[in-house]
Design a protein around this motif. Structure first.
Motif, PDB file in Angstrom:
ATOM      1  N   PHE A  86       0.830  -1.203   0.000  1.00  0.00           N
ATOM      2  CA  PHE A  86       0.000   0.000   0.000  1.00  0.00           C
ATOM      3  C   PHE A  86       0.866   1.254   0.000  1.00  0.00           C
ATOM      4  CE2 PHE A  86      -1.996   3.384   2.512  1.00  0.00           C
ATOM      5  CZ  PHE A  86      -3.131   3.613   1.758  1.00  0.00           C
ATOM      6  N   ALA A  87       1.924   1.273   0.821  1.00  0.00           N
ATOM      7  CA  ALA A  87       2.814   2.429   0.883  1.00  0.00           C
ATOM      8  C   ALA A  87       3.536   2.635  -0.443  1.00  0.00           C
ATOM      9  CB  ALA A  87       3.813   2.253   2.025  1.00  0.00           C
ATOM     10  N   ALA A  88       4.003   1.542  -1.038  1.00  0.00           N
ATOM     11  CA  ALA A  88       4.714   1.655  -2.315  1.00  0.00           C
ATOM     12  C   ALA A  88       3.780   2.146  -3.418  1.00  0.00           C
ATOM     13  CB  ALA A  88       5.313   0.293  -2.691  1.00  0.00           C
ATOM     14  N   GLU A  89       2.555   1.620  -3.442  1.00  0.00           N
ATOM     15  CA  GLU A  89       1.576   2.064  -4.437  1.00  0.00           C
ATOM     16  C   GLU A  89       1.243   3.540  -4.259  1.00  0.00           C
ATOM     17  OE1 GLU A  89      -3.074   1.315  -5.780  1.00  0.00           O
ATOM     18  OE2 GLU A  89      -2.261   0.315  -4.014  1.00  0.00           O
ATOM     19  N   SER A  90       1.112   3.977  -3.015  1.00  0.00           N
ATOM     20  CA  SER A  90       0.785   5.379  -2.739  1.00  0.00           C
ATOM     21  C   SER A  90       1.905   6.288  -3.217  1.00  0.00           C
ATOM     22  CB  SER A  90       0.550   5.565  -1.239  1.00  0.00           C
ATOM     23  OG  SER A  90      -0.523   4.771  -0.798  1.00  0.00           O
ATOM     24  N   ARG A  91       3.146   5.915  -2.919  1.00  0.00           N
ATOM     25  CA  ARG A  91       4.278   6.731  -3.381  1.00  0.00           C
ATOM     26  C   ARG A  91       4.329   6.794  -4.905  1.00  0.00           C
ATOM     27  NH1 ARG A  91       7.057   4.214   0.985  1.00  0.00           N
ATOM     28  NH2 ARG A  91       7.896   2.621  -0.427  1.00  0.00           N
ATOM     29  N   PHE A  92       4.090   5.669  -5.555  1.00  0.00           N
ATOM     30  CA  PHE A  92       4.129   5.643  -7.018  1.00  0.00           C
ATOM     31  C   PHE A  92       3.055   6.544  -7.615  1.00  0.00           C
ATOM     32  CE2 PHE A  92       2.621   3.933 -11.059  1.00  0.00           C
ATOM     33  CZ  PHE A  92       3.794   3.925 -11.790  1.00  0.00           C
ATOM     34  N   ARG A  93       1.847   6.457  -7.090  1.00  0.00           N
ATOM     35  CA  ARG A  93       0.732   7.248  -7.652  1.00  0.00           C
ATOM     36  C   ARG A  93       0.932   8.739  -7.392  1.00  0.00           C
ATOM     37  NH1 ARG A  93      -5.107   4.890  -6.583  1.00  0.00           N
ATOM     38  NH2 ARG A  93      -5.488   6.346  -8.315  1.00  0.00           N
ATOM     39  N   LEU A  94       1.561   9.082  -6.277  1.00  0.00           N
ATOM     40  CA  LEU A  94       1.798  10.493  -5.976  1.00  0.00           C
ATOM     41  C   LEU A  94       2.925  11.064  -6.830  1.00  0.00           C
ATOM     42  CD1 LEU A  94       1.444  10.596  -2.071  1.00  0.00           C
ATOM     43  CD2 LEU A  94      -0.066  11.652  -3.756  1.00  0.00           C
ATOM     44  N   MET A  95       3.971  10.273  -7.041  1.00  0.00           N
ATOM     45  CA  MET A  95       5.153  10.774  -7.737  1.00  0.00           C
ATOM     46  C   MET A  95       5.072  10.622  -9.256  1.00  0.00           C
ATOM     47  SD  MET A  95       6.900  11.941  -5.283  1.00  0.00           S
ATOM     48  CE  MET A  95       7.170  11.789  -3.517  1.00  0.00           C
ATOM     49  N   LYS A  96       4.414   9.571  -9.736  1.00  0.00           N
ATOM     50  CA  LYS A  96       4.459   9.252 -11.161  1.00  0.00           C
ATOM     51  C   LYS A  96       3.161   9.533 -11.908  1.00  0.00           C
ATOM     52  CE  LYS A  96       8.624   7.638 -10.671  1.00  0.00           C
ATOM     53  NZ  LYS A  96       9.792   8.360 -11.244  1.00  0.00           N
ATOM     54  N   THR A  97       2.103   9.894 -11.206  1.00  0.00           N
ATOM     55  CA  THR A  97       0.829  10.187 -11.863  1.00  0.00           C
ATOM     56  C   THR A  97       0.368  11.585 -11.456  1.00  0.00           C
ATOM     57  OG1 THR A  97      -0.606   9.342 -10.089  1.00  0.00           O
ATOM     58  CG2 THR A  97       0.274   7.727 -11.650  1.00  0.00           C
ATOM     59  N   ASP A  98      -0.750  11.992 -12.075  1.00  0.00           N
ATOM     60  CA  ASP A  98      -1.315  13.315 -11.772  1.00  0.00           C
ATOM     61  C   ASP A  98      -2.423  13.231 -10.711  1.00  0.00           C
ATOM     62  OD1 ASP A  98      -3.173  11.980 -13.246  1.00  0.00           O
ATOM     63  OD2 ASP A  98      -3.549  13.603 -14.674  1.00  0.00           O
ATOM     64  N   LEU A  99      -2.348  12.218  -9.841  1.00  0.00           N
ATOM     65  CA  LEU A  99      -3.391  12.021  -8.845  1.00  0.00           C
ATOM     66  C   LEU A  99      -3.553  13.231  -7.931  1.00  0.00           C
ATOM     67  CD1 LEU A  99      -5.383  10.054  -7.371  1.00  0.00           C
ATOM     68  CD2 LEU A  99      -3.424   9.353  -5.965  1.00  0.00           C
ATOM     69  N   ALA A 100      -2.438  13.825  -7.528  1.00  0.00           N
ATOM     70  CA  ALA A 100      -2.505  14.930  -6.569  1.00  0.00           C
ATOM     71  C   ALA A 100      -2.739  16.282  -7.229  1.00  0.00           C
ATOM     72  CB  ALA A 100      -1.212  14.977  -5.748  1.00  0.00           C
ATOM     73  N   ASP A 101      -2.672  16.355  -8.556  1.00  0.00           N
ATOM     74  CA  ASP A 101      -2.770  17.654  -9.240  1.00  0.00           C
ATOM     75  C   ASP A 101      -4.078  18.404  -8.947  1.00  0.00           C
ATOM     76  OD1 ASP A 101      -0.314  17.118 -10.211  1.00  0.00           O
ATOM     77  OD2 ASP A 101      -0.908  16.851 -12.305  1.00  0.00           O
ATOM     78  N   PRO A 102      -5.250  17.751  -9.015  1.00  0.00           N
ATOM     79  CA  PRO A 102      -6.484  18.509  -8.724  1.00  0.00           C
ATOM     80  C   PRO A 102      -6.497  19.110  -7.316  1.00  0.00           C
ATOM     81  CG  PRO A 102      -6.997  16.407  -9.756  1.00  0.00           C
ATOM     82  CD  PRO A 102      -5.553  16.366  -9.409  1.00  0.00           C
ATOM     83  N   TYR A 103      -5.972  18.368  -6.350  1.00  0.00           N
ATOM     84  CA  TYR A 103      -5.944  18.869  -4.976  1.00  0.00           C
ATOM     85  C   TYR A 103      -4.957  20.030  -4.835  1.00  0.00           C
ATOM     86  CZ  TYR A 103      -8.143  14.324  -4.315  1.00  0.00           C
ATOM     87  OH  TYR A 103      -8.964  13.232  -4.402  1.00  0.00           O
ATOM     88  N   LEU A 104      -3.811  19.918  -5.493  1.00  0.00           N
ATOM     89  CA  LEU A 104      -2.818  20.991  -5.420  1.00  0.00           C
ATOM     90  C   LEU A 104      -3.333  22.266  -6.096  1.00  0.00           C
ATOM     91  CD1 LEU A 104       0.465  18.994  -6.147  1.00  0.00           C
ATOM     92  CD2 LEU A 104      -0.371  19.834  -3.937  1.00  0.00           C
ATOM     93  N   TRP A 105      -4.007  22.102  -7.245  1.00  0.00           N
ATOM     94  CA  TRP A 105      -4.560  23.267  -7.936  1.00  0.00           C
ATOM     95  C   TRP A 105      -5.684  23.899  -7.107  1.00  0.00           C
ATOM     96  CZ3 TRP A 105      -2.234  25.939 -11.386  1.00  0.00           C
ATOM     97  CH2 TRP A 105      -1.358  25.334 -12.294  1.00  0.00           C
ATOM     98  N   THR A 106      -6.467  23.073  -6.432  1.00  0.00           N
ATOM     99  CA  THR A 106      -7.530  23.604  -5.578  1.00  0.00           C
ATOM    100  C   THR A 106      -6.943  24.412  -4.433  1.00  0.00           C
ATOM    101  OG1 THR A 106      -8.977  21.732  -6.109  1.00  0.00           O
ATOM    102  CG2 THR A 106      -9.501  23.001  -4.134  1.00  0.00           C
ATOM    103  N   LEU A 107      -5.907  23.868  -3.799  1.00  0.00           N
ATOM    104  CA  LEU A 107      -5.256  24.593  -2.706  1.00  0.00           C
ATOM    105  C   LEU A 107      -4.631  25.896  -3.196  1.00  0.00           C
ATOM    106  CD1 LEU A 107      -3.533  21.732  -0.680  1.00  0.00           C
ATOM    107  CD2 LEU A 107      -5.492  23.129   0.021  1.00  0.00           C
ATOM    108  N   ALA A 108      -4.040  25.859  -4.383  1.00  0.00           N
ATOM    109  CA  ALA A 108      -3.444  27.073  -4.942  1.00  0.00           C
ATOM    110  C   ALA A 108      -4.508  28.133  -5.209  1.00  0.00           C
ATOM    111  CB  ALA A 108      -2.688  26.741  -6.220  1.00  0.00           C
ATOM    112  N   ALA A 109      -5.655  27.712  -5.770  1.00  0.00           N
ATOM    113  CA  ALA A 109      -6.741  28.656  -6.046  1.00  0.00           C
ATOM    114  C   ALA A 109      -7.294  29.242  -4.751  1.00  0.00           C
ATOM    115  CB  ALA A 109      -7.854  27.964  -6.823  1.00  0.00           C
ATOM    116  N   VAL A 110      -7.448  28.402  -3.726  1.00  0.00           N
ATOM    117  CA  VAL A 110      -7.953  28.881  -2.441  1.00  0.00           C
ATOM    118  C   VAL A 110      -6.965  29.854  -1.806  1.00  0.00           C
ATOM    119  CG1 VAL A 110      -8.553  28.164  -0.090  1.00  0.00           C
ATOM    120  CG2 VAL A 110      -9.413  26.882  -2.040  1.00  0.00           C
TER     121      VAL A 110
END
Length: 271
Positions: A61-85
């Motif tokens: 689970f930890a390895a999958e989480s790191r991969f999805r955060l670092m190698k995919t755009d999974l976190a992009d919507p949340y980061l853009w939302t925080l930036a807009a806020v």
């Protein structure tokens, strides 16, 4: 100091419109953050394998989480939302401060009318002051965070305790207090017409007293916050919900109290 605290408290109670405005702003901001964090954390908790699972599943689970955060755009919507806020907050906070500081300066004028007049007159210059305050507050973190991270890692590997991280945190806290008071006094000087440089010079000359005045009010706020937290834990159910909602009101009152007390001190020193 006590006479300025008393005068600031009276000024706070004389401005119910300011209390309501600041309370509503903080309530909406806190509600948004709560919903946003909930929308992110709850789905992650549903995916977590749980303590009953084997160590291998938790490692996967930890390895999958790191991969999805670092190698995919999974976190992009949340980061853009925080930036807009963050941008929205950067735009709205100076507007609110402009109305508050002008209303405190114009104590003889109707609260709502002086608030709107302050928004109209001072929003733009207050924006630049707030931008400078934010930049000065966060600039040391570019050095402190890597330094504290490497230092903590070294201490952890060596298995010893050192007071240096706590000293760095205390120095940064004192620095942010000074930046906050400097911005506050610059805004006092702006709305009072005495000038920002004169207000900052006054703060430099009387910083210990100004810091003690804020510390006195913030100490009272901390005491009330601890008592409220203890009561919310002891009283479950509806009482705890009511106590939690009143937290934003109490925070707004104490923030206005601090501004009002500092304004009284500033006004007495510039007469």
């Amino acid at each position: 100091m006590l006479k300025y605290c008393a005068a600031g408290w009276k000024m706070t109670l004389w401005n119910p419109f300011l209390i309501f405005s600041l309370f509503l702003y903080q309530l909406l901001w806190g509600l948004f953050l709560y919903r946003f964090v909930q929308s992110v954390v709850v789905p992650l908790l549903h995916r977590y394998p749980g303590e009953g699972m084997t160590a291998d599943l938790q490692a996967i689970f930890a390895a999958e989480s790191r991969f999805r955060l670092m190698k995919t755009d999974l976190a992009d919507p949340y980061l853009w939302t925080l930036a807009a806020v963050f941008v929205v907050r950067m735009a709205l906070t100076p507007v609110l401060n402009a109305g508050i500081y002008h209303s405190i300066q114009q104590t003889h004028v109707d609260g709502k009318r002086s608030f709107l007049e302050g928004v109209r007159r001072w929003s733009f210059p207050f924006f630049w002051l707030y931008l400078g305050q934010t930049a000065l507050s966060f600039a040391p973190l570019l050095w402190l965070i890597p330094r504290a991270g490497s230092l903590t890692e070294e201490l952890f590997l060596e298995g010893r305790i050192d007071a240096q991280p706590a000293l760095l945190a205390a120095c940064y806290l004192a620095y942010t207090v000074f930046v906050k008071l400097a911005a506050m006094y610059a805004q006092f000087g702006l709305v009072a017409g005495t000038g920002r440089l004169r207000a900052l010079k006054l703060l430099l000359m009387r910083f210990p007293k100004a810091a003690a005045l804020s510390a006195l009010i913030l100490g009272a706020y901390a005491l009330v916050a601890v008592l409220g937290a203890a009561l919310s834990i002891a009283a479950a159910g509806l009482a705890a919900v009511v106590l939690y909602q009143t937290y934003h009101l109490i925070k707004a009152v104490f923030k206005l109290w601090e501004i009002g007390a500092q304004h009284q001190y500033f006004a007495a020193a510039t007469r």
